[in-house]
Scaffold this active site. Sequence first.
Site, PDB file in Angstrom:
ATOM      1  N   ARG A  44       9.228  17.533 -28.751  1.00 25.77           N
ATOM      2  CA  ARG A  44       9.734  16.175 -28.985  1.00 25.77           C
ATOM      3  C   ARG A  44      10.935  16.190 -29.939  1.00 25.77           C
ATOM      4  NH1 ARG A  44       7.886  10.652 -31.419  1.00 25.77           N
ATOM      5  NH2 ARG A  44       8.677   9.332 -29.741  1.00 25.77           N
ATOM      6  N   HIS A  48      14.492  14.580 -28.973  1.00 29.85           N
ATOM      7  CA  HIS A  48      15.105  13.494 -29.757  1.00 29.85           C
ATOM      8  C   HIS A  48      16.405  13.922 -30.420  1.00 29.85           C
ATOM      9  CE1 HIS A  48      11.765  10.257 -30.212  1.00 29.85           C
ATOM     10  NE2 HIS A  48      11.853  10.709 -28.984  1.00 29.85           N
ATOM     11  N   TRP A 187      -1.746  11.731 -22.504  1.00 30.11           N
ATOM     12  CA  TRP A 187      -1.495  11.298 -21.131  1.00 30.11           C
ATOM     13  C   TRP A 187      -2.381  12.069 -20.140  1.00 30.11           C
ATOM     14  CZ3 TRP A 187       2.390  11.756 -24.789  1.00 30.11           C
ATOM     15  CH2 TRP A 187       3.242  10.682 -24.968  1.00 30.11           C
TER      16      TRP A 187
HETATM   17 FE1  CCH Z   1       8.147  11.021 -25.083  1.00 28.32          FE
HETATM   18  N1  CCH Z   1       7.030   9.845 -26.313  1.00 28.32           N
HETATM   19  N2  CCH Z   1       9.151   9.398 -24.411  1.00 28.32           N
HETATM   20  N3  CCH Z   1       9.353  12.227 -23.982  1.00 28.32           N
HETATM   21  N4  CCH Z   1       7.221  12.636 -25.867  1.00 28.32           N
HETATM   22  C1  CCH Z   1       6.041  10.252 -27.166  1.00 28.32           C
HETATM   23  C2  CCH Z   1       5.568  11.533 -27.315  1.00 28.32           C
HETATM   24  C3  CCH Z   1       6.108  12.635 -26.676  1.00 28.32           C
HETATM   25  C4  CCH Z   1       8.918   8.111 -24.770  1.00 28.32           C
HETATM   26  C5  CCH Z   1       8.073   7.667 -25.779  1.00 28.32           C
HETATM   27  C6  CCH Z   1       7.183   8.490 -26.454  1.00 28.32           C
HETATM   28  C7  CCH Z   1      10.353  11.825 -23.156  1.00 28.32           C
HETATM   29  C8  CCH Z   1      10.615  10.502 -22.783  1.00 28.32           C
HETATM   30  C9  CCH Z   1      10.063   9.394 -23.392  1.00 28.32           C
HETATM   31  C10 CCH Z   1       7.468  13.945 -25.510  1.00 28.32           C
HETATM   32  C11 CCH Z   1       8.512  14.412 -24.748  1.00 28.32           C
HETATM   33  C12 CCH Z   1       9.408  13.597 -24.066  1.00 28.32           C
HETATM   34  C13 CCH Z   1       5.542   9.119 -27.877  1.00 28.32           C
HETATM   35  C14 CCH Z   1       4.437   9.160 -28.919  1.00 28.32           C
HETATM   36  C15 CCH Z   1       6.236   8.028 -27.432  1.00 28.32           C
HETATM   37  C16 CCH Z   1       6.048   6.585 -27.879  1.00 28.32           C
HETATM   38  C17 CCH Z   1       4.979   9.575 -30.288  1.00 28.32           C
HETATM   39  C18 CCH Z   1       3.881   9.655 -31.321  1.00 28.32           C
HETATM   40  O1  CCH Z   1       3.229   8.631 -31.556  1.00 28.32           O
HETATM   41  O2  CCH Z   1       3.685  10.747 -31.889  1.00 28.32           O
HETATM   42  C19 CCH Z   1       9.701   7.226 -23.944  1.00 28.32           C
HETATM   43  C20 CCH Z   1       9.722   5.708 -24.026  1.00 28.32           C
HETATM   44  C21 CCH Z   1      10.399   8.015 -23.082  1.00 28.32           C
HETATM   45  C22 CCH Z   1      11.285   7.500 -22.015  1.00 28.32           C
HETATM   46  O3  CCH Z   1      11.462   8.098 -20.990  1.00 28.32           O
HETATM   47  C23 CCH Z   1      11.109  12.970 -22.731  1.00 28.32           C
HETATM   48  C24 CCH Z   1      12.346  12.907 -21.843  1.00 28.32           C
HETATM   49  C25 CCH Z   1      10.525  14.071 -23.308  1.00 28.32           C
HETATM   50  C26 CCH Z   1      10.898  15.539 -23.225  1.00 28.32           C
HETATM   51  C27 CCH Z   1      11.639  16.047 -22.266  1.00 28.32           C
HETATM   52  C28 CCH Z   1       6.435  14.799 -26.080  1.00 28.32           C
HETATM   53  C29 CCH Z   1       6.289  16.312 -25.886  1.00 28.32           C
HETATM   54  C30 CCH Z   1       5.588  13.963 -26.811  1.00 28.32           C
HETATM   55  C31 CCH Z   1       4.320  14.370 -27.568  1.00 28.32           C
HETATM   56  C32 CCH Z   1       4.599  14.581 -29.032  1.00 28.32           C
HETATM   57  C33 CCH Z   1       3.379  14.961 -29.819  1.00 28.32           C
HETATM   58  O4  CCH Z   1       3.469  14.919 -31.045  1.00 28.32           O
HETATM   59  O5  CCH Z   1       2.341  15.312 -29.242  1.00 28.32           O
END
Ligand code: CCH
Length: 292
Positions: A44, A48, A187
Site C-alpha cells: 500500500r 500511495h 476482502w
Molecule cells: Fe487499496 N485500500 N484502494 N489499493 N489497498 C485499502 C487497503 C489496501 C482503495 C482504498 C483502500 C488500490 C486501490 C484502492 C491496497 C492496495 C491497493 C484501504 C484500507 C482502503 C480504504 C486502509 C486501512 O484501513 O488500513 C481505493 C478506494 C482504491 C481505488 O481503486 C490499489 C490500486 C492498490 C495496489 C495496487 C492494499 C495492499 C491494502 C491493504 C493494506 C493493509 O494494511 O493491509
Amino acid sequence: QVAKVKANFVPTKEDYQKVYNKIAELFDEAGEYDDGSYGPVILRLAWHSSGTYDKDTKTGGSNYATMRFEPESLHGANAGLNVARDLMEKIKQEFPWITYGDLWTLGGVAAVQEMSGPKIPWRPGRIDGHAEHATPDGRLPDASQGGDHLRNIFGRMGFNDQEIVALSGAHALGRCHSSRSGYEGPWTFSPTTMTNDFFKLLFDEKWVWKKWSGPKQYEDKKTKTLMMLPTDYVLTQDKSFRKYARAYADSNELFFKDFSAVVARLFELGVPTEQFVAPEPWIMKNLDEQDT
Ligand code: CCH
C-alpha cells in the site's frame, strides 16, 4: 549503526537483490500484526507513493518519495502508512545508498512476488526529492465514491478501465483498519496470498450493507467476515468495469498478466525515463528461487 555510503559506489542488480531479500525477510517478522505479514501494508505504501501522479502537470508519482514530508504524510488517505515507512526506514539504514522512491517501490514488488503474485518488472532510478515536491491532498481514490470518481482519479494517472479493474485486484491482499481508514475487515479469506479471489468473491457472494456506525461498506451475507468498499462493488455494477472483473474472476492467469503490467507502470509513474539506470526493467528473484 548507520552504514556509510562508499564513495563512487555504483549499485548493481545484485545489490538491489540484497535489498529485495531483506525486505522479503522483514514481511515475516510481523508476528501478531494483522495476518502475520507486513507485505500488504508495504504494498500500500508503494501504491500511495506512486498513485499521486498527474499526467498533465507531470507532478507526483514515485520519483521523489514525497510521503516522507508533511502535509502529505498526514493526508487522510495515508493514515497508517507510517507503519510501513518506519519498517522501510530500517532497511534504508542498512542500505543507505538506495533512494526512498526505489526502496518503497521495490518493497511493493517484493510484497506482490513473495505473497505468491506475479513477477513485477522493476528498475531503479528514482531520486530523493524535497518537501516542495509534496503533492496536494485528494489525489488518491476515495472509497466512498463511484465509477466516475475512479475514472477521474485513475484517468489522471493515465490508466483506462481495464487497468483500473486490474489494479483493484490488489485488494486480494490485506485488510481495512477502522483506526486508519474507518473501514474494517479483509476482502478475502487469504489476505497474504495473491489470487483472483477478490474478483471471484465479488461475483460469487451476496454483498449487503454492513449494519454498523462506521462508513458505508459491504459485507458478505453468508459469513459476515469479508468486506467490499463502495469503489470495489462498483466494479460489478458498471458495464465496462464488469466485463474486465468477470474476465479476471474467470482467469487467474489473465489477471496476473495484466496486474503485473499495470503495477510495473504504476510504480514508474513520475519518473523521467532518462533517470532509469537500465534500459529495460529487471525481474527480481523471489527468496525461494535463491540459495540463501
Ligand atoms: Fe487499496 N485500500 N484502494 N489499493 N489497498 C485499502 C487497503 C489496501 C482503495 C482504498 C483502500 C488500490 C486501490 C484502492 C491496497 C492496495 C491497493 C484501504 C484500507 C482502503 C480504504 C486502509 C486501512 O484501513 O488500513 C481505493 C478506494 C482504491 C481505488 O481503486 C490499489 C490500486 C492498490 C495496489 C495496487 C492494499 C495492499 C491494502 C491493504 C493494506 C493493509 O494494511 O493491509
